[in-house]
Design an enzyme around this catalytic site. Structure first.
Site, PDB file in Angstrom:
ATOM      1  N   GLU A   1     -10.508   3.849   3.667  1.00  0.00           N
ATOM      2  CA  GLU A   1      -9.595   4.453   3.072  1.00  0.00           C
ATOM      3  C   GLU A   1     -10.115   4.066   1.628  1.00  0.00           C
ATOM      4  OE1 GLU A   1      -5.558   3.950   4.017  1.00  0.00           O
ATOM      5  OE2 GLU A   1      -5.757   5.036   5.859  1.00  0.00           O
TER       6      GLU A   1
ATOM      7  N   TYR B   1       1.883   2.426  15.841  1.00  0.00           N
ATOM      8  CA  TYR B   1       2.600   2.795  14.238  1.00  0.00           C
ATOM      9  C   TYR B   1       3.981   3.009  14.299  1.00  0.00           C
ATOM     10  CZ  TYR B   1       2.563   7.515  13.922  1.00  0.00           C
ATOM     11  OH  TYR B   1       2.783   9.199  13.813  1.00  0.00           O
TER      12      TYR B   1
ATOM     13  N   GLN C   1      -4.089   1.779  15.094  1.00  0.00           N
ATOM     14  CA  GLN C   1      -2.811   2.436  14.428  1.00  0.00           C
ATOM     15  C   GLN C   1      -2.134   3.371  15.191  1.00  0.00           C
ATOM     16  OE1 GLN C   1      -4.389   4.138  10.815  1.00  0.00           O
ATOM     17  NE2 GLN C   1      -2.231   4.690   9.886  1.00  0.00           N
TER      18      GLN C   1
ATOM     19  N   LYS D   1      -4.462  -2.006  10.437  1.00  0.00           N
ATOM     20  CA  LYS D   1      -4.562  -2.195   8.881  1.00  0.00           C
ATOM     21  C   LYS D   1      -4.879  -3.684   8.509  1.00  0.00           C
ATOM     22  CE  LYS D   1      -3.657   2.125   7.542  1.00  0.00           C
ATOM     23  NZ  LYS D   1      -4.374   2.875   6.519  1.00  0.00           N
TER      24      LYS D   1
ATOM     25  N   ARG E   1      -8.229   3.493  13.489  1.00  0.00           N
ATOM     26  CA  ARG E   1      -7.166   4.635  13.762  1.00  0.00           C
ATOM     27  C   ARG E   1      -6.697   4.634  15.168  1.00  0.00           C
ATOM     28  NH1 ARG E   1      -6.083   5.433   8.542  1.00  0.00           N
ATOM     29  NH2 ARG E   1      -7.689   6.189   7.555  1.00  0.00           N
TER      30      ARG E   1
ATOM     31  N   HIS F   1      -3.625  13.848   0.848  1.00  0.00           N
ATOM     32  CA  HIS F   1      -4.147  13.020   2.023  1.00  0.00           C
ATOM     33  C   HIS F   1      -2.848  13.075   3.050  1.00  0.00           C
ATOM     34  CE1 HIS F   1      -4.906   9.562   4.417  1.00  0.00           C
ATOM     35  NE2 HIS F   1      -3.805   8.953   4.071  1.00  0.00           N
TER      36      HIS F   1
ATOM     37  N   ARG G   1       1.250  16.226  13.327  1.00  0.00           N
ATOM     38  CA  ARG G   1       2.341  16.975  13.689  1.00  0.00           C
ATOM     39  C   ARG G   1       1.962  18.362  13.448  1.00  0.00           C
ATOM     40  NH1 ARG G   1       3.730  12.580  10.229  1.00  0.00           N
ATOM     41  NH2 ARG G   1       3.803  13.957   8.554  1.00  0.00           N
TER      42      ARG G   1
ATOM     43  N   THR H   1      -8.911  -5.664   4.134  1.00  0.00           N
ATOM     44  CA  THR H   1      -8.906  -4.851   2.917  1.00  0.00           C
ATOM     45  C   THR H   1      -9.662  -5.440   1.759  1.00  0.00           C
ATOM     46  OG1 THR H   1      -6.487  -4.697   3.437  1.00  0.00           O
ATOM     47  CG2 THR H   1      -6.984  -3.812   1.394  1.00  0.00           C
TER      48      THR H   1
ATOM     49  N   ASP I   1      -9.234   0.110   1.966  1.00  0.00           N
ATOM     50  CA  ASP I   1      -8.200  -0.078   2.916  1.00  0.00           C
ATOM     51  C   ASP I   1      -8.869   0.230   4.414  1.00  0.00           C
ATOM     52  OD1 ASP I   1      -5.766  -0.796   4.476  1.00  0.00           O
ATOM     53  OD2 ASP I   1      -4.956   1.123   3.809  1.00  0.00           O
TER      54      ASP I   1
ATOM     55  N   ASP J   1       0.790  -1.083   0.072  1.00  0.00           N
ATOM     56  CA  ASP J   1      -0.063   0.026   0.145  1.00  0.00           C
ATOM     57  C   ASP J   1       0.929   1.489   0.065  1.00  0.00           C
ATOM     58  OD1 ASP J   1      -2.481   1.296  -0.031  1.00  0.00           O
ATOM     59  OD2 ASP J   1      -2.795   1.342   2.015  1.00  0.00           O
TER      60      ASP J   1
ATOM     61  N   TYR K   1       1.067   5.786  -0.669  1.00  0.00           N
ATOM     62  CA  TYR K   1       0.844   6.747   0.260  1.00  0.00           C
ATOM     63  C   TYR K   1       0.969   8.037  -0.525  1.00  0.00           C
ATOM     64  CZ  TYR K   1       0.657   9.313   4.816  1.00  0.00           C
ATOM     65  OH  TYR K   1       0.410  10.136   5.730  1.00  0.00           O
TER      66      TYR K   1
ATOM     67  N   GLU L   1      -9.205   3.843  -2.322  1.00  0.00           N
ATOM     68  CA  GLU L   1      -8.135   3.712  -3.049  1.00  0.00           C
ATOM     69  C   GLU L   1      -8.440   3.035  -4.222  1.00  0.00           C
ATOM     70  OE1 GLU L   1      -4.729   2.031  -0.812  1.00  0.00           O
ATOM     71  OE2 GLU L   1      -5.425   3.169   0.902  1.00  0.00           O
TER      72      GLU L   1
ATOM     73  N   THR M   1      -4.682   6.229   0.344  1.00  0.00           N
ATOM     74  CA  THR M   1      -5.913   7.110   0.273  1.00  0.00           C
ATOM     75  C   THR M   1      -5.682   8.274  -0.599  1.00  0.00           C
ATOM     76  OG1 THR M   1      -6.087   6.762   2.798  1.00  0.00           O
ATOM     77  CG2 THR M   1      -7.331   8.616   1.941  1.00  0.00           C
TER      78      THR M   1
ATOM     79  N   GLU N   1      -9.908  12.483   7.740  1.00  0.00           N
ATOM     80  CA  GLU N   1     -10.084  13.701   7.346  1.00  0.00           C
ATOM     81  C   GLU N   1     -11.259  14.428   7.284  1.00  0.00           C
ATOM     82  OE1 GLU N   1      -7.591  11.490   4.114  1.00  0.00           O
ATOM     83  OE2 GLU N   1      -7.143  13.369   3.539  1.00  0.00           O
TER      84      GLU N   1
HETATM   85 MN    MN Z   1      -3.998   2.815   2.731  1.00  0.00          MN
END
Ligand code: MN
Length: 401
Positions: free
Chosen positions: A193, A238, A234, A247, A231, A129, A138, A251, A227, A122, A124, A195, A338, A352
């Site tokens: 997600e 992570y 995760q 995750k 959260r 996103h 952050r 899927t 996906d 997968d 990114y 995708e 995503t 989001e």
């Molecule tokens: Mn994904």
């Protein structure tokens, strides 16, 4: 039955599409079919009519997965597509005469994951996103990490839990950080997600990278990919190695593989890259697929996005995946990551859309943030150009406790 009418008026499975899937009915065992309108052409039966000879010698359409057909190579894919298109365009009388054998109703078929997927990666690849996630988690730093514009970032996913439409998704349990305490709980922030997933159609040898100019030769086709992501699990797990149990519980991919031959009609300009990349990722003519993707919960519209926004193209993903000599195999699945647009209504995840649960959405006249038990999450997608239209069909999964 009026096959002709159904193909003409269909939103997804027109004469320009002809996607492959694996299906069974109460009378027929698992086999390969091609979606036409509301119906399925039984490829295993068609083979026995000798239509696909001499290119195809053995009835690989009677198999339970598409890998052996895909392994026959690009020329056979194109030749087979031309023969089906000719059949549906010019020989409808023949199909109608033998309809009881040749044709099944999609409404009476069960669909299966259409390929044996050895490995799943997968990416990114959406700048919007990746920036949204950066801003949320952050807030005092640049939204994108320093490496993001130099390479398509990815992680290796898990293929054992890849499912397709109509398979329920059981809400996962795991470790969650609640305040200062680590607890064991059902995920409270189950997400989707949006995708696309690309199915690899050709192998490169271990140690031999795929050059970016040849990358599209390695793509058999494309599916919708949801996906599913927990959260809260995760977020706690992570660092430092990336996604794991948040995750790999489910899927979901759509059951009909839209071939590269069908999709290439819907290529459009990809966004300009704003940082110079190394030569192995350089493209002269950057293209993305113009696929409009809709996300509904319980048949209510939540978001509409488009794969044309992606910063990293499928060619760049393939070139980067193999630059170290890693070998791709037939049936491997590459997720785009995503796909988000610039506007909130085009964001590709509830994370989001609700800005990490701070902004509520309304579904069935109730306020909420993430997926609830009993929800059905649905992805649908369309490509339009002039009077040509194709679609990916529906990918629907019920959330259960
Ligand atoms: Mn994904």
């Amino acid at each position: 039955m009026n096959l002709e009418q159904s193909i003409k008026e269909h939103q997804h499975f027109t004469i320009h599409n002809l996607p492959y899937g694996v299906y069974a009915t109460h009378l027929k065992s698992k086999r390969i079919g091609v979606a036409v309108g509301d119906y399925i052409l039984d490829m295993a039966v068609l083979f026995d009519w000798g239509i696909f000879q001499p290119e195809i010698k053995e009835n690989i359409f009677a198999k339970e997965q598409l890998n052996d057909f895909i392994a026959l190579g690009k020329n056979v894919w194109t030749e087979t597509r031309n023969k089906i298109q000719d059949l549906v365009k010019n020989k409808l009388a023949f199909i109608n005469e033998y309809e009881a054998l040749l044709i099944d109703k999609q409404s009476e078929a069960t669909m299966y994951v259409p390929v044996h997927i050895g490995d799943y990666t997968d990416f990114y690849s959406s700048e919007e996103h990746a920036s949204n996630v950066g801003k949320m988690f952050r807030p005092n730093m640049e939204p994108l990490l320093p490496n993001w514009k130099h390479m398509p970032i990815a992680y290796h996913g898990r293929s054992s839990s890849i499912i397709t439409t109509n398979t329920p998704v059981k809400r996962p349990y795991g470790q969650i950080l609640k305040g200062e305490e680590v607890i064991y709980s059902a995920s409270q922030t189950l997400d989707i997600e949006i995708e696309l997933g690309f199915i690899i159609g050709k192998e490169n040898k271990l140690g031999e990278p795929i050059k970016i100019i040849n990358a599209t030769d390695y793509v058999f086709g494309c599916v919708l990919l949801n996906d599913f992501s927990a959260r809260d699990i995760q977020r706690w797990e992570y660092q430092p190695l990336g996604p794991f149990l948040g995750k790999n519980f489910a899927t979901s991919i759509s059951p009909w593989i839209i071939t590269y031959d069908a999709l290439k009609e819907f290529l459009t300009e990809a966004p300009q890259q704003t940082v110079e990349v190394l030569p192995y990722l350089e493209e002269i003519n950057r293209k993305n697929f113009d696929v409009e993707i809709h996300f509904d919960i319980n048949k209510e519209k939540v978001a509409v996005t488009n794969s044309k926004y992606l910063y990293w193209t499928i060619e760049q993903q393939i070139a980067h995946h193999t630059v170290n000599g890693c070998n791709l195999r037939i049936g491997d699945l590459l997720g785009t990551g995503t796909i988000s647009g610039k506007q909130k209504k085009s964001f590709g995840s509830l994370l989001e859309i609700t800005w990490n649960g701070k902004e509520k959405i309304r579904i069935n006249n109730k306020e909420r943030t993430f997926l609830e038990n009993g929800d059905t999450a649905t992805l649908k997608a369309f490509c339009k150009k002039g009077d040509k239209q194709i679609g990916f069909g529906e990918l629907s999964n019920l959330i259960t406790a």
